[in-house]
Enzyme design. Structure first.
Site, PDB file in Angstrom:
ATOM      1  N   PHE A   1       0.849  -1.144   0.169  1.00 34.33           N
ATOM      2  CA  PHE A   1      -0.078  -0.065  -0.121  1.00 34.33           C
ATOM      3  C   PHE A   1       0.922   1.378   0.124  1.00 34.33           C
ATOM      4  CE2 PHE A   1      -4.552   0.764   1.354  1.00 34.33           C
ATOM      5  CZ  PHE A   1      -5.201  -0.262   0.439  1.00 34.33           C
TER       6      PHE A   1
ATOM      7  N   GLN B   1      -8.355  14.837   3.693  1.00 37.85           N
ATOM      8  CA  GLN B   1      -7.457  13.830   2.410  1.00 37.85           C
ATOM      9  C   GLN B   1      -8.510  13.607   1.330  1.00 37.85           C
ATOM     10  OE1 GLN B   1      -6.783   9.558   3.138  1.00 37.85           O
ATOM     11  NE2 GLN B   1      -4.995  10.316   2.955  1.00 37.85           N
TER      12      GLN B   1
ATOM     13  N   HIS C   1      -8.708  11.515  -2.063  1.00 37.90           N
ATOM     14  CA  HIS C   1      -8.196  10.421  -2.460  1.00 37.90           C
ATOM     15  C   HIS C   1      -7.840  10.496  -3.879  1.00 37.90           C
ATOM     16  CE1 HIS C   1      -7.888   6.161  -3.483  1.00 37.90           C
ATOM     17  NE2 HIS C   1      -7.915   5.978  -2.199  1.00 37.90           N
TER      18      HIS C   1
ATOM     19  N   LEU D   1     -15.291   5.229  -4.803  1.00 39.83           N
ATOM     20  CA  LEU D   1     -13.687   5.048  -4.426  1.00 39.83           C
ATOM     21  C   LEU D   1     -13.072   3.810  -5.218  1.00 39.83           C
ATOM     22  CD1 LEU D   1     -11.077   5.161  -2.660  1.00 39.83           C
ATOM     23  CD2 LEU D   1     -12.292   3.775  -0.937  1.00 39.83           C
TER      24      LEU D   1
ATOM     25  N   GLU E   1      -6.887   2.053  -3.349  1.00 42.08           N
ATOM     26  CA  GLU E   1      -5.562   2.211  -3.335  1.00 42.08           C
ATOM     27  C   GLU E   1      -4.981   0.818  -3.701  1.00 42.08           C
ATOM     28  OE1 GLU E   1      -3.595   5.004  -0.664  1.00 42.08           O
ATOM     29  OE2 GLU E   1      -1.861   3.427  -0.194  1.00 42.08           O
TER      30      GLU E   1
ATOM     31  N   ARG F   1      -0.865   9.310  -0.400  1.00 38.08           N
ATOM     32  CA  ARG F   1      -2.183   9.776  -1.117  1.00 38.08           C
ATOM     33  C   ARG F   1      -2.131  11.390  -1.399  1.00 38.08           C
ATOM     34  NH1 ARG F   1      -6.942   6.411   1.933  1.00 38.08           N
ATOM     35  NH2 ARG F   1      -6.282   4.303   1.166  1.00 38.08           N
TER      36      ARG F   1
ATOM     37  N   HIS G   1     -12.052  12.674   0.638  1.00 41.49           N
ATOM     38  CA  HIS G   1     -11.990  10.910   1.065  1.00 41.49           C
ATOM     39  C   HIS G   1     -11.977  10.952   2.476  1.00 41.49           C
ATOM     40  CE1 HIS G   1     -11.590   6.924   0.933  1.00 41.49           C
ATOM     41  NE2 HIS G   1     -10.377   6.780   1.574  1.00 41.49           N
TER      42      HIS G   1
ATOM     43  N   ARG H   1      -3.120  10.826   6.316  1.00 43.70           N
ATOM     44  CA  ARG H   1      -3.207   9.262   6.652  1.00 43.70           C
ATOM     45  C   ARG H   1      -2.806   8.405   5.575  1.00 43.70           C
ATOM     46  NH1 ARG H   1      -6.661   5.462   5.424  1.00 43.70           N
ATOM     47  NH2 ARG H   1      -8.502   6.772   4.546  1.00 43.70           N
TER      48      ARG H   1
END
Lengths: 567, 249
Positions: free
Chosen positions: A117, A230, A232, A242, A245, A276, A344, A379
């Site tokens: 990730f 955040q 995304h 979404l 990721e 991100r 996001h 994050r």
């Protein structure tokens, strides 16, 4: 009047985990405005981080390395002691969830599968295909049913009752009967989720309004780091659903209209798996500089999975494939996915410590509505599911300890007084008014999208800050179409909107005042990080004039001195 | 420019608190761009035309299970159904069948959740938990895959002909949930746990006409679960008889 020792608000992962941890010893009630399995936690796709070292490429991983990645990802705004606690606890809670039945995907050796990730040095994201939030939420709901947790489904909390620095409970609307009910509790815990719907474009559920955050704020609880929002990188064009990721974790490429994998230029080592905040800015830059694709619904960049092959896509990204086919008529096996960045996640939230305690006696919060802070200015993917369960568990432990120490008895009087006020508020909202709540919410969303977005300037932020009192003034004239109170979603929306406006105000003002760029907060007029002046948390309290009053608080640094972030 | 098309939405309205007003269709005419879902249009109707319209929704991406309803006679989630997917410019929306209506498209799902609670919908273990994960092979994990995908939207409940005549029936989703645990290599529930649904209101009530499979928006096959549970029960009762026979000799 309903009485509980402990009242939990929110039926997502945090609330359920807290309830499961407390219900054996205390009289616990859990209020949720939707059936718990409908909560936004269900939408999480990619996974949950824990240094289990199951992946052959992660044998050297450790919770300390997870801690460092999280702190670096946060652009050094996270409180390092809290991050250490979370990353250490991560391993325990993933095994605990597995023991409770969570159906994680598996490696051939029978261990929990882990994938790479963004922003992580090792593949440590545990997953179940691309429905990790779904399986975790179902598992915790199953645990709550097994333990007989008392749940009030489809009850909406209208207000938090705080008087003299102590929390006495809430006033709630039973959406089935339409009755307004005061709920008294020694401890109230909020796991009410993020505020995505304050923005026009968000990946969040329509129920992620941030009303819990605004409710706490209006009751006098301070908020922290609200300017860190955040965005995304990969959301489906049009609907902004979404695209996890994990698409990039499994090897997907981001491609511009020149056919170029442009992330190589911006983050030579991590490429598509940079954090991100960075990837979102890169995508937006490509679009702004004319290297995006045109579409009637807006400009986009391609997320190309084709080289992964049908087998891998079908197995690891089942849901993504189905969403693409259902919602945009594209099979990612044959065609690239058109994506754009949008809101996001809420890094900021109710100011709590690593025990999830706020400065108000008897009031605690955890998960996305709270800010411990473990995410700082940005994050990492896979850390939000982690935070929800870890801090649900730790909050339960902290609350148990504090209950033993003796929490002052909650009082009936302020609750009854508050109920009267809510009663008046509802009467006002159900009288004819010239403003419709949905229209006002839509206008708020446009302001936030356009003025408090990925790239920010003082001028635009000032416009947003100036606009908010105007929107609040319009709110005073809101009236809903039906006076009945049961299953009246327009009324719920009107009640939530009051809080959404407050939340938006703290985001915009926090962003205007922070004259640096850190993590998700990027100021084109102050485009570098400034640790000398801004290595600190923003604290927003409701001021006497109704606007937010800002102050600042030191970041806790244990072992990791801030360095430049390179990926 | 995107070309808009005109649609007529007919929505069945009713309020359980005003039983004297019979269920009735309200008609809304609205222009929509291509690619819009039924939920997106419902939101526009509520936001721009009629704020009194009541329906559930949340994730808008077919994972939360809130917006199940009947769309031109077909049970589905409003959020994943394209308006343009029907060969007509008229869309008729009705609440899920086999439930009491609370208001408009919002039904009272209490019986659905009662059946869910009844089957012990959680992993039951009797052995001590290991320090790390309980090992499970990829193949064992695959066994439960389709049942894990259930989002509890109750489309199957609405489609079930047995529930239409037998309100006390277990229903497809709860059976699928039970089978999800029975098939889980880690689950150690006693054989007696199946007795909860081993009667004429349990798995034996199913007509096995597969309406639930047709209705499921997540490709779950509840009938597979029901057939699987029946087989397990038959196997158990044979074991009992054989066991008994053995005792007698």
């Amino acid at each position: 009047m309903i009485d509980h020792d402990i009242l939990i608000v929110g039926g997502g992962l945090t609330g359920l985990r807290a309830a499961v941890g407390l219900c054996d010893r205390f009289n616990v009630g859990l209020i949720s405005k939707v059936y718990p399995v409908r909560s936004h936690s269900i939408c999480a796709q990619g996974g949950i981080n824990a240094a289990l070292t199951n992946n052959p490429d992660a044998r050297d991983d450790s919770w300390e390395k997870h801690t460092f990645d999280t702190i670096k990802g946060s652009d050094f705004l996270a409180d390092q002691d809290a991050v250490e606690i979370m990353c250490k606890e991560a391993i325990k809670i993933v095994y605990e969830m597995e023991h409770w039945g969570c159906p994680f995907s598996r490696f051939p050796d029978g261990t929990i599968a882990q994938r790479p990730f963004g922003g992580a040095a090792y593949p440590r994201t545990c997953y179940s295909s691309d429905i990790t939030g779904h399986v975790l939420l179902n598992t915790l709901y199953e645990r709550a049913v097994a333990k007989g947790v008392k749940i009030y489904p489809e009850w909406f909390v209208t207000s938090l009752c705080v008087e003299d620095g102590q929390c006495h409970g809430v006033v709630a609307l039973d959406m089935h009967s339409g009755e307004l009910v005061p709920v008294r509790a020694g401890v109230t815990f909020f796991g009410t989720g993020g505020y995505g719907r304050v923005y026009q474009h968000s990946t969040n559920s329509l129920t992620s309004t941030g009303s819990g955050i605004g409710m706490a704020y209006k009751a006098g609880v301070p908020l922290k780091d609200m300017e860190f929002v955040q965005f995304h990188p990969t959301t489906l064009i049009g609907t902004n659903i979404l695209m996890t990721e994990a698409c990039r974790g499994e090897g997907g490429y981001l491609v511009n209209n020149q056919g170029e994998r442009f992330m190589k230029r911006y983050a030579p080592t991590a490429k598509e798996l940079a954090p991100r905040d960075i990837v979102s800015r890169c995508i937006q830059t490509e679009i702004n500089e004319g290297r995006g694709f045109d579409h009637p619904l807006g400009r986009y960049i391609q997320l190309d999975l084709r080289h992964l092959g049908e087998k891998k896509i079908q197995e690891r990204l089942t849901g993504i494939r189905k969403i693409c086919i259902d919602f945009i008529g594209i099979d990612p096996v044959d065609e690239p996915i058109p994506i754009m960045p949008c809101q996001h996640y809420s890094m900021g939230g109710i100011d709590v410590n690593e025990r999830c305690a706020s400065e108000v006696r008897g009031f605690y919060a955890g998960g996305e509505c709270a800010c411990v802070s473990v995410h700082g200015a940005n994050r990492l993917g896979g850390n939000s599911l982690l935070e929800t369960i870890v801090f649900g568990k730790l909050a339960a432990q902290a609350i148990s300890e504090d209950m033993e120490g003796g929490i002052p008895k909650p009082d009936e009087k302020p609750l009854l007084k508050l109920k009267d006020e809510v009663e008046k508020k509802i009467l006002r909202l159900t009288a004819p008014g010239r403003e419709k709540p949905y229209q006002l919410q839509a206008d708020l969303g446009v302001v936030m999208d356009q003025k408090v977005g990925i790239f920010r300037t003082r001028e635009q932020l000032k416009q947003a800050v100036d606009k908010l009192p105007e929107l609040k003034e319009r709110y005073r004239h809101v009236g809903v179409s039906s006076p009945s109170r049961h299953m009246n979603y327009e009324l719920i929306n009107a009640l939530e909107l009051e809080y959404m406006l407050e939340v938006a105000h703290t985001i915009a003002l926090g962003a205007m005042l922070r004259e640096e760029s850190r993590g998700s907060h990027f100021r084109t007029d102050f485009n570098t990080r400034n640790d000398r002046d801004w290595l600190k948390h923003t604290i927003a309290r409701m001021g006497d004039d109704g606007g937010p009053a800002m102050s600042y608080k030191d970041v806790v640094i244990t072992r990791y001195q801030p360095v430049e972030r390179k990926y | 420019m995107i070309k808009e098309s005109a649609y007529t939405f007919k929505i069945l309205r009713y309020d359980a608190k005003e039983p004297e007003r019979r269920p009735r269709f309200c008609t809304y005419r609205i222009r929509v761009i291509p690619g819009l879902t039924v939920l997106a249009v419902l939101l526009r109707i509520r936001d721009e035309i009629d704020g009194t319209l009541s329906f559930r929704c949340s994730c808008r991406s077919a994972v939360c299970g809130s917006c199940a309803m009947v769309i031109n006679g077909k049970l589905d989630l409003a959020c994943r159904t394209q308006v343009a997917g029907f060969n007509t410019d008229t869309i008729i929306l009705e609440p899920l069948p086999n439930f009491e209506v609370i208001r408009d498209l919002v039904v009272d799902m209490t019986p659905f959740w009662q059946m869910y609670d009844k089957i012990q919908p959680y992993l039951i273990r009797r052995s001590h938990a290991p320090e790390k994960e309980i090992p499970q092979s990829e193949g064992e994990r695959r066994q439960i895959d389709q049942f894990v995908n259930c989002i509890l939207c109750a489309c199957c409940w609405g489609a079930c002909p047995v529930l239409a005549r037998e309100p006390g029936y277990l229903g497809p989703a709860a059976a699928a949930k039970l089978e999800r645990f029975v098939l889980d290599s880690r689950d150690e529930r006693p054989a007696s746990a199946l007795s909860l649904v081993n009667d004429e209101k349990g798995v034996w009530a199913c007509d096995t006409v597969f309406r639930c499979i047709d209705a499921c928006p997540k490709d779950v096959r509840p009938t597979d679960a029901i057939v699987g549970l029946r087989k397990a029960m038959v196997k158990q009762s044979f074991k009992k008889i054989l066991g008994k026979a053995k005792d007698e000799t």
